[in-house]
Design a protein around this motif. Structure first.
Motif, short mmCIF file in Angstrom:
data_model
loop_
_atom_site.label_atom_id
_atom_site.label_comp_id
_atom_site.label_asym_id
_atom_site.label_seq_id
_atom_site.Cartn_x
_atom_site.Cartn_y
_atom_site.Cartn_z
N MET A 1 4.09 -2.17 19.56
CA MET A 1 2.85 -1.58 20.16
C MET A 1 2.97 -0.36 21.09
SD MET A 1 0.92 -3.66 18.49
CE MET A 1 -0.49 -3.18 19.05
N ARG A 2 4.22 -0.01 21.08
CA ARG A 2 4.28 1.30 21.93
C ARG A 2 3.58 2.49 21.66
NH1 ARG A 2 10.61 0.10 21.62
NH2 ARG A 2 9.80 0.61 19.42
N LEU A 3 3.35 2.50 20.26
CA LEU A 3 2.63 3.69 19.65
C LEU A 3 1.08 3.79 19.98
CD1 LEU A 3 4.21 3.85 16.14
CD2 LEU A 3 4.82 5.11 18.01
N LEU A 4 0.53 2.51 20.62
CA LEU A 4 -0.86 2.60 20.55
C LEU A 4 -1.44 3.72 21.63
CD1 LEU A 4 -1.95 -1.23 20.62
CD2 LEU A 4 -2.36 0.67 18.98
N PRO A 5 -0.91 4.06 22.73
CA PRO A 5 -1.11 5.18 23.49
C PRO A 5 -1.31 6.37 22.64
CG PRO A 5 0.24 3.82 24.82
CD PRO A 5 0.47 3.35 23.37
N ARG A 6 -0.23 6.70 21.97
CA ARG A 6 -0.10 8.04 21.20
C ARG A 6 -1.23 8.05 20.08
NH1 ARG A 6 6.12 8.44 20.00
NH2 ARG A 6 5.21 7.92 18.13
N LEU A 7 -1.61 6.89 19.68
CA LEU A 7 -2.81 6.68 18.57
C LEU A 7 -4.27 6.96 19.02
CD1 LEU A 7 -1.15 4.04 16.65
CD2 LEU A 7 -1.12 6.24 15.94
N VAL A 8 -4.25 6.99 20.16
CA VAL A 8 -5.79 7.02 20.64
C VAL A 8 -6.58 8.24 20.35
CG1 VAL A 8 -7.06 7.02 22.90
CG2 VAL A 8 -5.44 5.43 22.51
N PRO A 9 -5.68 9.47 20.63
CA PRO A 9 -6.61 10.73 20.06
C PRO A 9 -6.66 10.72 18.63
CG PRO A 9 -4.72 11.18 21.73
CD PRO A 9 -4.43 9.70 21.40
N ALA A 10 -5.73 10.21 18.01
CA ALA A 10 -5.62 10.20 16.38
C ALA A 10 -6.92 9.60 16.02
CB ALA A 10 -4.41 10.20 15.73
N LEU A 11 -6.96 8.58 16.54
CA LEU A 11 -7.96 7.28 16.13
C LEU A 11 -9.27 7.82 16.41
CD1 LEU A 11 -8.79 4.71 14.96
CD2 LEU A 11 -8.24 3.52 17.08
N SER A 12 -9.33 8.38 17.74
CA SER A 12 -10.85 8.99 18.15
C SER A 12 -11.12 10.03 17.13
CB SER A 12 -10.77 9.44 19.57
OG SER A 12 -11.87 9.96 19.88
N ALA A 13 -10.42 10.81 16.84
CA ALA A 13 -10.66 12.01 15.60
C ALA A 13 -11.11 11.45 14.40
CB ALA A 13 -9.38 12.96 15.44
N LEU A 14 -10.22 10.38 13.99
CA LEU A 14 -10.57 9.89 12.56
C LEU A 14 -11.75 9.10 12.67
CD1 LEU A 14 -6.87 8.64 11.79
CD2 LEU A 14 -8.12 10.54 10.60
N GLY B 1 -14.35 9.66 14.46
CA GLY B 1 -15.32 10.71 14.46
C GLY B 1 -15.70 11.50 13.28
N ALA B 2 -14.73 11.31 12.43
CA ALA B 2 -14.93 11.88 10.91
C ALA B 2 -15.48 10.75 9.88
CB ALA B 2 -13.60 12.37 10.49
N GLY B 3 -15.64 9.49 10.50
CA GLY B 3 -15.98 8.53 9.46
C GLY B 3 -15.24 7.71 9.23
N LEU B 4 -13.88 7.86 9.56
CA LEU B 4 -12.87 6.76 8.64
C LEU B 4 -12.86 5.70 10.06
CD1 LEU B 4 -10.25 9.54 7.75
CD2 LEU B 4 -11.88 8.33 6.20
N ASN B 5 -13.26 4.59 9.63
CA ASN B 5 -13.61 3.53 10.72
C ASN B 5 -12.78 2.24 10.38
OD1 ASN B 5 -15.57 2.66 8.79
ND2 ASN B 5 -17.22 2.92 9.88
N VAL B 6 -12.17 2.10 9.57
CA VAL B 6 -11.52 0.80 9.06
C VAL B 6 -9.83 1.12 9.22
CG1 VAL B 6 -10.86 -1.03 7.45
CG2 VAL B 6 -13.38 0.02 7.74
N LEU B 7 -9.30 0.21 10.26
CA LEU B 7 -7.81 0.03 10.19
C LEU B 7 -7.13 -0.93 9.51
CD1 LEU B 7 -9.09 1.65 12.87
CD2 LEU B 7 -6.99 1.16 14.00
N LEU B 8 -6.16 -0.75 8.83
CA LEU B 8 -5.29 -1.78 8.30
C LEU B 8 -4.08 -2.10 8.71
CD1 LEU B 8 -5.49 -0.22 4.42
CD2 LEU B 8 -6.96 -1.79 5.49
N PRO B 9 -3.44 -3.23 8.40
CA PRO B 9 -2.24 -3.53 9.07
C PRO B 9 -1.19 -2.63 8.93
CG PRO B 9 -3.11 -5.61 8.34
CD PRO B 9 -4.14 -4.16 7.63
N ALA B 10 -0.30 -2.31 9.63
CA ALA B 10 1.07 -1.61 9.46
C ALA B 10 2.06 -2.14 8.73
CB ALA B 10 1.31 -0.80 10.73
#
Length: 94
Positions: free
Chosen positions: A1-14, A16-25
C-alpha cells in the motif's frame, strides 16, 4: 500500500478522463484494510473499486450456516462504502 500516495495524481487524471473503475492489482493482499484504503482513495477521486476479499477464499462452505455468516460479514463491510462497486471473485477460473 506504499504506492497509494504516488497514485493519487494519476488516479485523479484517469478519473477526470472518465476511467472510473479500479480493479485489484496482481498480488493484491485481499485484506479488508487495504481494500478500504483503495475505496476511500477511489471515492475521493470520483472512481469506484472492484474488491477481491481474501475471506471469500477462507470461508467455509457457503451452503452451510457458518459460510453464510461469513458472507454476511463480508457484505456488511462493503455495503455502504461509496468507493465500492462490486466483488472480484476470480480471473481465468480453472
Amino acid at each position: 500500500m506504499r504506492l497509494l500516495p504516488r497514485l493519487v495524481p494519476a488516479l485523479s487524471a484517469l478519473a477526470g478522463a472518465g476511467l472510473n473503475v479500479l480493479l485489484p492489482a496482481w498480488g493484491d493482499s485481499g485484506r479488508l484494510q487495504d481494500n478500504r484504503r483503495r475505496t476511500t482513495l477511489a471515492a475521493a477521486n470520483g472512481a469506484r473499486c472492484l474488491a477481491w476479499d481474501l475471506r471469500f477464499d477462507l470461508a467455509p462452505d457457503l451452503t452451510q450456516p457458518a459460510g453464510q455468516a461469513m458472507l454476511d460479514l463480508i457484505v456488511a463491510d462493503y455495503r455502504d462504502d461509496p468507493g465500492f462497486l462490486g466483488y472480484y471473485f476470480t480471473d481465468e477460473p480453472q
